[in-house]
Design an enzyme around this catalytic site. Structure first.
Site, PDB file in Angstrom:
ATOM      1  N   ARG A 231       2.889 -10.657  -7.371  1.00  0.00           N
ATOM      2  CA  ARG A 231       3.280 -10.692  -6.331  1.00  0.00           C
ATOM      3  C   ARG A 231       4.508 -11.236  -6.311  1.00  0.00           C
ATOM      4  NH1 ARG A 231       0.469  -8.784  -3.185  1.00  0.00           N
ATOM      5  NH2 ARG A 231      -0.008  -8.613  -0.810  1.00  0.00           N
ATOM      6  N   GLU A 260      11.757  -6.542  -0.775  1.00  0.00           N
ATOM      7  CA  GLU A 260      11.191  -4.786  -0.763  1.00  0.00           C
ATOM      8  C   GLU A 260      11.432  -4.400   0.825  1.00  0.00           C
ATOM      9  OE1 GLU A 260       6.949  -4.763  -1.351  1.00  0.00           O
ATOM     10  OE2 GLU A 260       7.266  -6.163  -4.358  1.00  0.00           O
ATOM     11  N   HIS A 279       6.020  -0.719  -5.644  1.00  0.00           N
ATOM     12  CA  HIS A 279       5.083  -1.126  -4.964  1.00  0.00           C
ATOM     13  C   HIS A 279       3.519  -0.758  -4.394  1.00  0.00           C
ATOM     14  CE1 HIS A 279       3.363  -5.344  -2.662  1.00  0.00           C
ATOM     15  NE2 HIS A 279       2.200  -4.891  -3.343  1.00  0.00           N
TER      16      HIS A 279
END
Length: 319
Positions: A231, A260, A279
């Protein structure tokens, strides 16, 4: 009759398997629908499969019927854990879906940065013939895996095939297969100092937020490569950028970020010693089939025992 609602799309065969596992329950797929009927189904759901903004609204609704939320991802940092706990709602995850895809992505980054494949690809875009004089080798090096869960263990297994020395960090410090040594987080800096590669597989919790900061990057070798597939919030981005720009570490492979999508003006985009992916390291065509295995097992156990049996989230550890 209880209601099971999925906010992510299972195909017809997968949906039939869910319905078969839960006789007496009604299965409803509301993925892609923003209608009153979909909202009503969510509001009356005893079990919800998946998490999104609509589910978040249901969690905060005073009159929801929810008893169990089965997240179809592994991370729960976007889910209001305290609210679920206060409601007495059980939460489970799809941890175990990702090891193959993410471990392959880890080594794709690791080998690309080591063998300078990323630089060759950039040169290819400008038709520049520029052989690298700084290619290294991964064989025989030391890799530390911070967060020795399913993804970390699969990564350790692959690392052993390269003859690498594999160090691990986990909360309990308990040893695990494929690791040469396992430590607790209080020895993090000591482990980092020994490592040629550092792989961050951590979830985001109160304890792991900004675990990697200036002190940790200073502890690492100047030749080391940092890879984060856990993360983004576990890393102090400003400290990472400073370490990369000042040569305190050699490079980074990053799939997760504090913000993000990563803004177009973000300095990480322009660093030559960085590989960025959006991601996506967990993406695989087999994702929903693997998630379904966990869902079915948990549904059957819920029907017979009143609770799921796999990947129940611990409110204290936050994963």
């Amino acid at each position: 009759m209880g209601t099971i609602v999925s906010v992510h799309s299972f195909n017809q065969k997968q949906a039939a398997a869910i319905q078969e596992a839960c006789p007496g329950y009604r299965y409803v797929d509301v993925s892609g629908f923003e209608t009153e009927e979909a909202r009503a189904a969510l509001k009356n759901a005893e079990i919800i499969l998946g998490f999104n903004r609509d589910v978040l609204k249901i969690i905060y609704a005073d009159d929801n019927q929810l008893r169990w939320l089965q997240n179809l991802g592994a991370g729960v940092d976007q889910i209001p854990l305290e609210r679920l706990q206060s409601l007495g709602v059980m939460l489970s995850t799809a941890s175990g879906v990702h090891p193959n895809a993410i471990s392959e992505s880890i080594f794709a980054m690791l080998l690309s940065l080591t063998r300078k494949v990323h630089a060759a690809i950039r040169n290819q875009q400008t038709q520049t013939w520029k052989p690298s004089k700084e290619t290294g080798e991964a064989h025989g090096k030391t890799i530390s895996i911070i967060g020795a869960g399913a993804i970390g263990t699969e990564t350790a297994k692959i690392a052993q095939a390269f003859g690498m020395r594999v160090l691990g960090i986990r909360r309990t410090g308990e040893s695990a297969q494929w690791f040469d040594a396992m430590h607790t987080v209080d020895r993090l800096n000591e482990v980092l100092a020994q490592s040629d590669y550092v792989v961050n597989c951590l979830p985001l919790t109160n304890e792991t937020r900004h675990l990697f900061g200036g002190e940790q990057f200073a502890a690492m070798k100047t030749s080391s490569i940092y890879i984060n597939i856990g993360r983004g919030g576990t890393t102090d981005t400003a400290a990472l950028i400073d370490a990369l720009q000042q040569g305190r570490i050699a490079g980074a492979g990053l799939d997760v970020f504090e913000q993000e999508p990563l803004p177009k003006e973000h300095p990480l985009w322009k660093l030559e010693n960085v590989i960025l992916t959006p991601h996506e390291t967990g993406n695989t065509p087999y994702y929903m089939d693997r998630a379904l295995t966990i869902v079915i097992e948990n549904l059957k156990h819920y029907i017979s025992n009143g609770k799921p049996c796999r990947n129940m989230v611990n409110w204290q550890t936050q994963y």
